[in-house]
Design a protein around this motif. Sequence first.
Motif, PDB file in Angstrom:
ATOM      1  N   ARG A  99      37.657  36.845  40.140  1.00 34.44           N
ATOM      2  CA  ARG A  99      38.647  36.119  41.024  1.00 34.44           C
ATOM      3  C   ARG A  99      37.948  35.993  42.349  1.00 34.44           C
ATOM      4  O   ARG A  99      37.341  36.839  43.171  1.00 34.44           O
ATOM      5  CB  ARG A  99      39.770  37.144  41.179  1.00 34.44           C
ATOM      6  N   SER A 100      38.187  34.676  43.060  1.00 35.62           N
ATOM      7  CA  SER A 100      37.865  34.435  44.309  1.00 35.62           C
ATOM      8  C   SER A 100      38.745  33.332  44.896  1.00 35.62           C
ATOM      9  O   SER A 100      39.538  32.646  44.399  1.00 35.62           O
ATOM     10  CB  SER A 100      36.545  33.663  44.417  1.00 35.62           C
ATOM     11  N   ARG A 101      38.814  33.770  46.267  1.00 29.96           N
ATOM     12  CA  ARG A 101      40.053  32.799  46.989  1.00 29.96           C
ATOM     13  C   ARG A 101      39.523  32.652  48.376  1.00 29.96           C
ATOM     14  O   ARG A 101      39.046  33.794  49.116  1.00 29.96           O
ATOM     15  CB  ARG A 101      41.260  33.525  47.127  1.00 29.96           C
ATOM     16  N   TYR A 141      36.777  39.205  43.926  1.00 32.24           N
ATOM     17  CA  TYR A 141      36.945  40.239  42.925  1.00 32.24           C
ATOM     18  C   TYR A 141      35.958  39.918  41.793  1.00 32.24           C
ATOM     19  O   TYR A 141      35.925  38.960  41.067  1.00 32.24           O
ATOM     20  CB  TYR A 141      38.259  40.726  42.641  1.00 32.24           C
ATOM     21  N   SER A 142      35.182  41.128  41.140  1.00 28.92           N
ATOM     22  CA  SER A 142      34.472  41.022  40.091  1.00 28.92           C
ATOM     23  C   SER A 142      34.560  42.342  39.185  1.00 28.92           C
ATOM     24  O   SER A 142      34.293  43.616  39.642  1.00 28.92           O
ATOM     25  CB  SER A 142      33.231  40.668  40.100  1.00 28.92           C
ATOM     26  N   GLY A 143      35.068  42.248  37.902  1.00 29.76           N
ATOM     27  CA  GLY A 143      35.317  43.498  37.280  1.00 29.76           C
ATOM     28  C   GLY A 143      34.504  43.391  35.602  1.00 29.76           C
ATOM     29  O   GLY A 143      34.801  42.347  35.251  1.00 29.76           O
ATOM     30  N   GLU A 144      34.233  44.406  35.221  1.00 31.39           N
ATOM     31  CA  GLU A 144      33.574  44.258  33.720  1.00 31.39           C
ATOM     32  C   GLU A 144      33.653  45.758  33.299  1.00 31.39           C
ATOM     33  O   GLU A 144      33.470  46.627  33.943  1.00 31.39           O
ATOM     34  CB  GLU A 144      32.045  43.913  33.930  1.00 31.39           C
TER      35      GLU A 144
END
Length: 241
Positions: A99-101, A141-144
Amino acid sequence: MKKLSIVILLIALTACGRAADLGRAPEISPPRQSAEFVAMTEPPLIMPRTSGRPESAASLWSGQSASLVADRRATMRGDILTVVIEIDDRAEISNSSERSRSAGDKVGIPALAGLPQRIDQRLPEGASMADMVDAKSSTSYSGEGNISRRDKLTLRVAATVLDTLPNGVLHIQGSQEVRVNFELRELTVSGFVRPSDISGRNEIAYDRIAGARISYGGRGQITDVQQPRYGQQIADIVLPY
């Protein structure tokens, strides 16, 4: 202080129980103390009787279990059937998200009937109404996550019918203990089965047992070494890190 004394006493009692197995193999549970044995003997099984004539003992239509036409599947309290456990499950889950903003705002009043110029004279040096607000923001945001699991178990165990429920469903339970040197392997299975799911070979698969509870483990010297000490287990519960 009282709670600490109770904890120390419990640890001491547990240590005494462990010390009882020093230098000898784990004790095997007596079969006559199991729930299966009770189901076989209480109440006593009602065996079909012959008519008393000598020819009835050799009849193919006898109601006894040795008859060629008798149904050898477990149907009543005390009967024995075989549970086939063949578990080969695999689960793989992989999730990823990003997610990016970004946002930017700029507000200025370069001219408004000469008012900005008059206000600029009263503002600190470098400030101007022409660039009154200039704001920028950015988030990312980055999740894995990954899950990979496989369970494989192939076993067969004899179970006993403990009771018959009002709807005809059978409550079964089976246990098995095998001791090799100083290590005891324990297998227990219990659950509820429908008589129609029992095959002609008097067997039932584990996935046809409702409320199945299958336990495969052991106790002995090897299992004891693999377990963390009681002090470490208590520390893992108490310590916040």
